[in-house]
Design a protein around this motif. Structure first.
Motif, PDB file in Angstrom:
ATOM      1  N   MET A 202       0.841  -1.191   0.000  1.00 56.63           N
ATOM      2  CA  MET A 202       0.000   0.000   0.000  1.00 56.63           C
ATOM      3  C   MET A 202       0.875   1.239   0.000  1.00 56.63           C
ATOM      4  SD  MET A 202      -2.521   1.424   2.955  1.00 56.63           S
ATOM      5  CE  MET A 202      -3.471  -0.080   3.026  1.00 56.63           C
ATOM      6  N   LYS A 203       1.248   1.729  -1.180  1.00 60.61           N
ATOM      7  CA  LYS A 203       2.036   2.941  -1.269  1.00 60.61           C
ATOM      8  C   LYS A 203       1.097   4.119  -1.521  1.00 60.61           C
ATOM      9  CE  LYS A 203       6.394   0.869  -2.644  1.00 60.61           C
ATOM     10  NZ  LYS A 203       7.572   0.979  -3.509  1.00 60.61           N
ATOM     11  N   VAL A 204       1.418   5.259  -0.905  1.00 63.17           N
ATOM     12  CA  VAL A 204       0.544   6.415  -0.997  1.00 63.17           C
ATOM     13  C   VAL A 204       1.320   7.617  -1.486  1.00 63.17           C
ATOM     14  CG1 VAL A 204      -0.976   5.598   0.828  1.00 63.17           C
ATOM     15  CG2 VAL A 204       0.952   7.051   1.408  1.00 63.17           C
ATOM     16  N   SER A 205       0.593   8.525  -2.116  1.00 67.64           N
ATOM     17  CA  SER A 205       1.178   9.787  -2.543  1.00 67.64           C
ATOM     18  C   SER A 205       0.790  10.864  -1.548  1.00 67.64           C
ATOM     19  CB  SER A 205       0.672  10.151  -3.945  1.00 67.64           C
ATOM     20  OG  SER A 205      -0.726  10.373  -3.916  1.00 67.64           O
ATOM     21  N   ALA A 206       1.456  12.012  -1.634  1.00 71.68           N
ATOM     22  CA  ALA A 206       1.198  13.090  -0.684  1.00 71.68           C
ATOM     23  C   ALA A 206      -0.231  13.622  -0.805  1.00 71.68           C
ATOM     24  CB  ALA A 206       2.202  14.217  -0.905  1.00 71.68           C
ATOM     25  N   SER A 207      -0.819  13.482  -1.989  1.00 68.34           N
ATOM     26  CA  SER A 207      -2.164  14.029  -2.212  1.00 68.34           C
ATOM     27  C   SER A 207      -3.273  13.037  -1.859  1.00 68.34           C
ATOM     28  CB  SER A 207      -2.310  14.448  -3.677  1.00 68.34           C
ATOM     29  OG  SER A 207      -2.135  13.328  -4.530  1.00 68.34           O
ATOM     30  N   GLN A 208      -2.920  11.776  -1.620  1.00 70.23           N
ATOM     31  CA  GLN A 208      -3.926  10.760  -1.332  1.00 70.23           C
ATOM     32  C   GLN A 208      -4.466  10.908   0.079  1.00 70.23           C
ATOM     33  OE1 GLN A 208      -2.623   6.814  -2.251  1.00 70.23           O
ATOM     34  NE2 GLN A 208      -4.257   5.831  -1.074  1.00 70.23           N
ATOM     35  N   LEU A 209      -5.798  10.783   0.224  1.00 73.86           N
ATOM     36  CA  LEU A 209      -6.432  10.876   1.529  1.00 73.86           C
ATOM     37  C   LEU A 209      -6.306   9.544   2.251  1.00 73.86           C
ATOM     38  CD1 LEU A 209      -7.995  12.940   3.242  1.00 73.86           C
ATOM     39  CD2 LEU A 209     -10.107  11.948   2.339  1.00 73.86           C
ATOM     40  N   ILE A 210      -5.721   9.578   3.431  1.00 75.57           N
ATOM     41  CA  ILE A 210      -5.440   8.357   4.190  1.00 75.57           C
ATOM     42  C   ILE A 210      -6.438   8.249   5.339  1.00 75.57           C
ATOM     43  CG2 ILE A 210      -3.719   7.107   5.539  1.00 75.57           C
ATOM     44  CD1 ILE A 210      -1.626   8.993   4.088  1.00 75.57           C
ATOM     45  N   SER A 211      -7.235   7.192   5.343  1.00 72.37           N
ATOM     46  CA  SER A 211      -8.206   6.994   6.415  1.00 72.37           C
ATOM     47  C   SER A 211      -7.506   6.422   7.645  1.00 72.37           C
ATOM     48  CB  SER A 211      -9.327   6.060   5.952  1.00 72.37           C
ATOM     49  OG  SER A 211      -8.802   4.820   5.515  1.00 72.37           O
ATOM     50  N   VAL A 212      -7.859   6.965   8.817  1.00 71.15           N
ATOM     51  CA  VAL A 212      -7.165   6.599  10.055  1.00 71.15           C
ATOM     52  C   VAL A 212      -8.167   6.268  11.154  1.00 71.15           C
ATOM     53  CG1 VAL A 212      -5.489   7.323  11.800  1.00 71.15           C
ATOM     54  CG2 VAL A 212      -5.286   8.181   9.457  1.00 71.15           C
ATOM     55  N   LEU A 213      -7.889   5.192  11.881  1.00 69.36           N
ATOM     56  CA  LEU A 213      -8.655   4.834  13.072  1.00 69.36           C
ATOM     57  C   LEU A 213      -7.752   5.039  14.286  1.00 69.36           C
ATOM     58  CD1 LEU A 213     -11.051   3.520  14.586  1.00 69.36           C
ATOM     59  CD2 LEU A 213     -10.023   1.292  14.080  1.00 69.36           C
ATOM     60  N   LEU A 214      -8.260   5.786  15.284  1.00 71.82           N
ATOM     61  CA  LEU A 214      -7.504   6.047  16.509  1.00 71.82           C
ATOM     62  C   LEU A 214      -8.042   5.161  17.625  1.00 71.82           C
ATOM     63  CD1 LEU A 214      -7.369   9.955  16.379  1.00 71.82           C
ATOM     64  CD2 LEU A 214      -5.733   8.310  15.448  1.00 71.82           C
ATOM     65  N   VAL A 215      -7.155   4.373  18.231  1.00 75.47           N
ATOM     66  CA  VAL A 215      -7.576   3.426  19.273  1.00 75.47           C
ATOM     67  C   VAL A 215      -6.782   3.687  20.549  1.00 75.47           C
ATOM     68  CG1 VAL A 215      -7.942   1.009  19.858  1.00 75.47           C
ATOM     69  CG2 VAL A 215      -8.014   1.722  17.454  1.00 75.47           C
ATOM     70  N   ASP A 216      -7.449   4.253  21.540  1.00 72.11           N
ATOM     71  CA  ASP A 216      -6.823   4.553  22.828  1.00 72.11           C
ATOM     72  C   ASP A 216      -7.944   4.804  23.819  1.00 72.11           C
ATOM     73  OD1 ASP A 216      -5.483   6.171  25.037  1.00 72.11           O
ATOM     74  OD2 ASP A 216      -3.762   5.805  23.732  1.00 72.11           O
ATOM     75  N   ASP A 217      -7.777   4.346  25.059  1.00 69.41           N
ATOM     76  CA  ASP A 217      -8.851   4.525  26.034  1.00 69.41           C
ATOM     77  C   ASP A 217      -8.882   5.934  26.630  1.00 69.41           C
ATOM     78  OD1 ASP A 217      -6.438   4.006  27.424  1.00 69.41           O
ATOM     79  OD2 ASP A 217      -7.555   3.411  29.215  1.00 69.41           O
ATOM     80  N   ASP A 218      -7.906   6.768  26.293  1.00 69.62           N
ATOM     81  CA  ASP A 218      -7.855   8.147  26.780  1.00 69.62           C
ATOM     82  C   ASP A 218      -8.320   9.099  25.677  1.00 69.62           C
ATOM     83  OD1 ASP A 218      -7.289  10.665  27.732  1.00 69.62           O
ATOM     84  OD2 ASP A 218      -5.257  10.193  28.396  1.00 69.62           O
ATOM     85  N   PRO A 219      -9.506   9.680  25.799  1.00 74.45           N
ATOM     86  CA  PRO A 219     -10.014  10.566  24.743  1.00 74.45           C
ATOM     87  C   PRO A 219      -9.124  11.784  24.507  1.00 74.45           C
ATOM     88  CG  PRO A 219     -11.374  10.731  26.721  1.00 74.45           C
ATOM     89  CD  PRO A 219     -10.458   9.567  26.925  1.00 74.45           C
ATOM     90  N   ARG A 220      -8.449  12.253  25.549  1.00 73.10           N
ATOM     91  CA  ARG A 220      -7.573  13.414  25.387  1.00 73.10           C
ATOM     92  C   ARG A 220      -6.363  13.059  24.521  1.00 73.10           C
ATOM     93  NH1 ARG A 220      -6.649  14.613  31.612  1.00 73.10           N
ATOM     94  NH2 ARG A 220      -6.400  12.351  31.427  1.00 73.10           N
ATOM     95  N   PHE A 221      -5.855  11.845  24.698  1.00 65.09           N
ATOM     96  CA  PHE A 221      -4.724  11.437  23.867  1.00 65.09           C
ATOM     97  C   PHE A 221      -5.173  11.283  22.411  1.00 65.09           C
ATOM     98  CE2 PHE A 221      -2.019   8.228  21.854  1.00 65.09           C
ATOM     99  CZ  PHE A 221      -0.784   8.825  22.030  1.00 65.09           C
ATOM    100  N   ARG A 222      -6.356  10.662  22.206  1.00 67.74           N
ATOM    101  CA  ARG A 222      -6.858  10.515  20.841  1.00 67.74           C
ATOM    102  C   ARG A 222      -7.010  11.877  20.177  1.00 67.74           C
ATOM    103  NH1 ARG A 222     -10.811   7.140  23.264  1.00 67.74           N
ATOM    104  NH2 ARG A 222     -12.445   8.598  22.589  1.00 67.74           N
ATOM    105  N   GLN A 223      -7.539  12.845  20.913  1.00 66.20           N
ATOM    106  CA  GLN A 223      -7.711  14.174  20.343  1.00 66.20           C
ATOM    107  C   GLN A 223      -6.364  14.815  20.028  1.00 66.20           C
ATOM    108  OE1 GLN A 223     -10.699  15.584  19.400  1.00 66.20           O
ATOM    109  NE2 GLN A 223      -9.229  16.933  18.370  1.00 66.20           N
ATOM    110  N   GLY A 224      -5.377  14.556  20.894  1.00 65.57           N
ATOM    111  CA  GLY A 224      -4.043  15.084  20.638  1.00 65.57           C
ATOM    112  C   GLY A 224      -3.437  14.504  19.363  1.00 65.57           C
ATOM    113  N   VAL A 225      -3.636  13.204  19.142  1.00 62.75           N
ATOM    114  CA  VAL A 225      -3.136  12.577  17.918  1.00 62.75           C
ATOM    115  C   VAL A 225      -3.866  13.132  16.698  1.00 62.75           C
ATOM    116  CG1 VAL A 225      -2.882  10.416  16.661  1.00 62.75           C
ATOM    117  CG2 VAL A 225      -2.455  10.468  19.116  1.00 62.75           C
TER     118      VAL A 225
END
Length: 227
Positions: free
Chosen positions: A1-24
């Motif tokens: 899975m190679k990506v270019s700078a213009s490609q939109l990358i979907s991300v899932l954030l998994v952490d039990d601390d909502p503040r950390f998820r928001q920081g990421v």
């Protein structure tokens, strides 16, 4: 899975601390604004079950995973995620710096491991690396990982030689210990179910056992595989 700078990358954030998820997420938004890569956070999860559900629903290209997910942990997510046949990559973001945690996470299917304290300096490079189908281990992580890798690989190889297992039998045994059915083993190794059964018969004979459970216990005791 190679990506270019213009490609939109979907991300899932998994952490039990909502503040950390928001920081990421804020950090990912910063990367997007500066044009390094374009990210779209498709979900936040605070548990293994939520993470698995969102993985099936969203099929994220990238999952950023914490290992502390009460009452379970991120290793469990990685192990169960393998059965979903997802093509996305997983980078562990963890406060755990122990060699054993790093090794277990990478063995379970992670493509990268970043200490949380180094997030701001390493995350962008880690993401770029794993999305180009490479493994990311920073210098402080890599030394411990390879120390354990050589230790376990050496034990496993020596034990397999002593048991006289072929390479294919070792692969079948690996999936057997993971709890895979004959059908799943056949799919994973691209062989027929009949061939799987034949390999199992040979494995049982070489290990001196008569059942799948006995074979698993024997393999773990001998160090042929790790759980």
């Amino acid at each position: 899975m190679k990506v270019s700078a213009s490609q939109l990358i979907s991300v899932l954030l998994v952490d039990d601390d909502p503040r950390f998820r928001q920081g990421v997420q804020t950090l990912l938004d910063f990367y997007s604004t500066n044009g390094a890569m374009q990210f779209n956070v498709v979900g936040h999860a605070a548990s293994v079950e939520q993470a698995l559900s969102l993985t099936v629903e969203q099929s994220p290209a990238l999952t950023l995973l914490d290992l502390e997910l009460p009452p379970d942990n991120g290793i469990s997510f990685l192990a169960r995620r393998r059965d979903l046949t997802q093509s996305g990559k997983v980078i562990v973001l963890s406060a755990h710096q122990e060699d054993e945690w790093v090794f277990r996470a990478m063995q379970a299917g992670a493509s990268g491991y970043v200490f949380k304290q180094n997030l701001s300096t390493q995350l962008c490079g880690a993401i770029a690396t794993v999305l180009h189908n490479e493994v990311y281990l920073s210098p402080e992580v890599a030394a411990g990982f390879f120390r354990l890798f050589h230790f376990y690989a050496g034990r496993s190889l020596e034990a397999c030689h002593s048991a006289n297992l072929t390479e294919r039998e070792q692969e079948v045994l690996h999936w057997l210990v993971q709890g895979a059915s004959n059908e799943t083993i056949a799919q994973q190794l691209h062989i027929t179910v009949a061939t799987v059964k034949a390999h199992l018969t040979a494995i049982f004979e070489k290990l001196g056992v008569t059942s799948r459970t006995q074979a698993i216990v024997r393999a773990l005791k001998l160090g042929l595989v790790s759980a």
